[in-house]
Design a protein around this motif. Sequence first.
Motif, mmCIF file in Angstrom:
data_model
loop_
_atom_site.group_PDB
_atom_site.id
_atom_site.type_symbol
_atom_site.label_atom_id
_atom_site.label_comp_id
_atom_site.label_asym_id
_atom_site.label_seq_id
_atom_site.Cartn_x
_atom_site.Cartn_y
_atom_site.Cartn_z
ATOM 1 N N MET A 135 0.427 -1.556 0.506
ATOM 2 C CA MET A 135 0.039 -0.022 0.106
ATOM 3 C C MET A 135 0.884 1.203 -0.191
ATOM 4 O O MET A 135 1.826 1.597 1.111
ATOM 5 C CB MET A 135 -0.386 -0.267 1.077
ATOM 6 N N PRO A 136 -0.121 2.501 -0.819
ATOM 7 C CA PRO A 136 1.126 3.965 -0.813
ATOM 8 C C PRO A 136 0.894 4.045 0.456
ATOM 9 O O PRO A 136 0.174 4.280 0.820
ATOM 10 C CB PRO A 136 0.715 3.822 -1.828
ATOM 11 N N LEU A 137 1.768 5.491 0.496
ATOM 12 C CA LEU A 137 2.278 5.784 2.168
ATOM 13 C C LEU A 137 1.251 7.160 1.304
ATOM 14 O O LEU A 137 2.060 8.208 0.852
ATOM 15 C CB LEU A 137 3.407 6.198 2.488
ATOM 16 N N TYR A 138 0.867 7.920 2.063
ATOM 17 C CA TYR A 138 -0.114 9.383 1.847
ATOM 18 C C TYR A 138 -0.151 10.495 2.743
ATOM 19 O O TYR A 138 0.427 10.032 3.710
ATOM 20 C CB TYR A 138 -1.483 8.682 0.789
ATOM 21 N N GLU A 139 0.056 11.182 2.514
ATOM 22 C CA GLU A 139 0.343 12.690 3.411
ATOM 23 C C GLU A 139 -1.412 13.388 3.478
ATOM 24 O O GLU A 139 -1.617 13.698 2.582
ATOM 25 C CB GLU A 139 0.978 13.721 3.159
ATOM 26 N N TYR A 140 -1.505 13.989 4.826
ATOM 27 C CA TYR A 140 -3.365 14.121 4.863
ATOM 28 C C TYR A 140 -2.484 15.521 6.099
ATOM 29 O O TYR A 140 -1.470 15.325 6.933
ATOM 30 C CB TYR A 140 -3.647 13.142 4.980
ATOM 31 N N ARG A 141 -4.289 16.423 5.746
ATOM 32 C CA ARG A 141 -3.568 17.508 7.033
ATOM 33 C C ARG A 141 -4.881 17.393 7.225
ATOM 34 O O ARG A 141 -5.811 17.122 5.871
ATOM 35 C CB ARG A 141 -3.309 18.919 5.726
ATOM 36 N N CYS A 142 -5.571 18.189 7.984
ATOM 37 C CA CYS A 142 -6.420 18.030 8.880
ATOM 38 C C CYS A 142 -6.803 19.639 8.434
ATOM 39 O O CYS A 142 -6.898 20.438 7.709
ATOM 40 C CB CYS A 142 -6.192 18.637 10.253
ATOM 41 N N ASP A 143 -9.010 19.541 8.176
ATOM 42 C CA ASP A 143 -8.957 20.659 7.472
ATOM 43 C C ASP A 143 -9.840 21.455 8.156
ATOM 44 O O ASP A 143 -10.068 22.322 8.182
ATOM 45 C CB ASP A 143 -10.431 19.673 6.450
ATOM 46 N N LYS A 144 -9.112 21.121 9.822
ATOM 47 C CA LYS A 144 -9.930 22.108 10.752
ATOM 48 C C LYS A 144 -8.696 23.230 10.339
ATOM 49 O O LYS A 144 -7.633 23.001 10.867
ATOM 50 C CB LYS A 144 -9.987 21.635 12.124
ATOM 51 N N ARG A 145 -8.881 24.454 11.219
ATOM 52 C CA ARG A 145 -8.394 25.820 11.216
ATOM 53 C C ARG A 145 -7.857 25.973 12.404
ATOM 54 O O ARG A 145 -6.467 25.683 12.984
ATOM 55 C CB ARG A 145 -9.115 27.298 10.470
ATOM 56 N N LYS A 146 -8.005 25.097 13.407
ATOM 57 C CA LYS A 146 -7.483 25.352 14.868
ATOM 58 C C LYS A 146 -6.429 24.131 14.682
ATOM 59 O O LYS A 146 -5.555 24.512 15.425
ATOM 60 C CB LYS A 146 -8.195 25.301 15.919
ATOM 61 N N CYS A 147 -6.460 23.222 14.253
ATOM 62 C CA CYS A 147 -5.633 21.568 14.336
ATOM 63 C C CYS A 147 -4.716 21.851 12.977
ATOM 64 O O CYS A 147 -3.417 21.871 13.717
ATOM 65 C CB CYS A 147 -6.353 20.412 13.827
ATOM 66 N N SER A 148 -5.270 21.806 11.962
ATOM 67 C CA SER A 148 -3.685 21.507 11.037
ATOM 68 C C SER A 148 -2.976 20.612 10.829
ATOM 69 O O SER A 148 -1.530 21.379 10.550
ATOM 70 C CB SER A 148 -3.413 23.683 10.044
ATOM 71 N N HIS A 149 -3.222 19.939 11.593
ATOM 72 C CA HIS A 149 -2.282 18.637 11.969
ATOM 73 C C HIS A 149 -1.959 18.056 11.087
ATOM 74 O O HIS A 149 -2.989 17.781 9.418
ATOM 75 C CB HIS A 149 -2.876 17.503 13.046
ATOM 76 N N LEU A 150 -0.834 17.805 10.058
ATOM 77 C CA LEU A 150 -0.036 17.315 9.496
ATOM 78 C C LEU A 150 0.275 15.814 9.375
ATOM 79 O O LEU A 150 1.212 15.428 10.455
ATOM 80 C CB LEU A 150 0.983 17.951 8.378
ATOM 81 N N PHE A 151 0.387 14.832 9.108
ATOM 82 C CA PHE A 151 0.266 13.483 9.185
ATOM 83 C C PHE A 151 0.547 12.512 7.385
ATOM 84 O O PHE A 151 0.043 13.028 6.580
ATOM 85 C CB PHE A 151 -0.655 12.965 9.876
ATOM 86 N N GLU A 152 1.128 11.183 7.782
ATOM 87 C CA GLU A 152 1.427 10.813 6.907
ATOM 88 C C GLU A 152 0.249 9.216 7.403
ATOM 89 O O GLU A 152 0.124 8.992 8.607
ATOM 90 C CB GLU A 152 2.914 9.972 6.463
ATOM 91 N N GLU A 153 0.373 8.359 6.461
ATOM 92 C CA GLU A 153 -0.609 7.385 6.754
ATOM 93 C C GLU A 153 -0.637 6.482 5.718
ATOM 94 O O GLU A 153 -0.669 6.000 4.402
ATOM 95 C CB GLU A 153 -2.067 7.396 6.957
ATOM 96 N N PRO A 207 -12.468 15.828 9.590
ATOM 97 C CA PRO A 207 -12.100 15.565 8.349
ATOM 98 C C PRO A 207 -10.318 15.971 7.804
ATOM 99 O O PRO A 207 -9.818 17.349 8.040
ATOM 100 C CB PRO A 207 -12.964 16.269 7.375
ATOM 101 N N THR A 208 -10.156 15.588 6.991
ATOM 102 C CA THR A 208 -8.884 15.826 6.556
ATOM 103 C C THR A 208 -9.081 15.956 5.218
ATOM 104 O O THR A 208 -9.475 14.968 4.181
ATOM 105 C CB THR A 208 -7.601 14.550 7.202
ATOM 106 N N VAL A 209 -7.662 16.431 4.017
ATOM 107 C CA VAL A 209 -7.382 16.072 2.967
ATOM 108 C C VAL A 209 -6.511 16.112 2.708
ATOM 109 O O VAL A 209 -5.131 15.757 2.903
ATOM 110 C CB VAL A 209 -7.141 18.610 2.209
ATOM 111 N N LYS A 210 -6.293 15.309 1.640
ATOM 112 C CA LYS A 210 -5.079 14.207 0.905
ATOM 113 C C LYS A 210 -3.979 15.221 0.184
ATOM 114 O O LYS A 210 -4.537 16.114 -0.896
ATOM 115 C CB LYS A 210 -5.353 13.230 0.193
ATOM 116 N N LEU A 211 -3.366 15.229 0.431
ATOM 117 C CA LEU A 211 -2.055 16.090 -0.381
ATOM 118 C C LEU A 211 -1.733 15.411 -1.484
ATOM 119 O O LEU A 211 -0.993 14.305 -1.293
ATOM 120 C CB LEU A 211 -1.408 16.360 0.768
#
Length: 66
Positions: free
Chosen positions: A1-19, A36-40
Motif C-alpha cells: 500500500m502507498p504512503l499518503y500525506e494528509y492535513r486536517c481540514d480544521k483551521r485550529k488543528c491543521s495537523h499534518l500526518f502520513e498514513e 476531516p482531512t484532505v489528501k495532499l
Amino acid sequence: MPLYEYRCDKRKCSHLFEELSRMNGDIPNCPRCKGPTVKLVSAPSFKFKGHGFHLTDYTKTGPKRS
C-alpha cells in the motif's frame, strides 16, 4: 500500500500526518482532533534522468544491441 500525506481540514488543528492506505480507500480522520482531512499531493520519490532513458530501458523489444 502507498504512503499518503494528509492535513486536517480544521483551521485550529491543521495537523499534518502520513498514513498507509489504499488508493481508493476511505480518507482517515485526524488522529489529534478526529476531524476531516484532505489528501495532499506530494513529490514522487524518483526522478527520470538522462538522455534516452525510455528508449534504452523500457521498450517492447528490449535494449538495442550493436
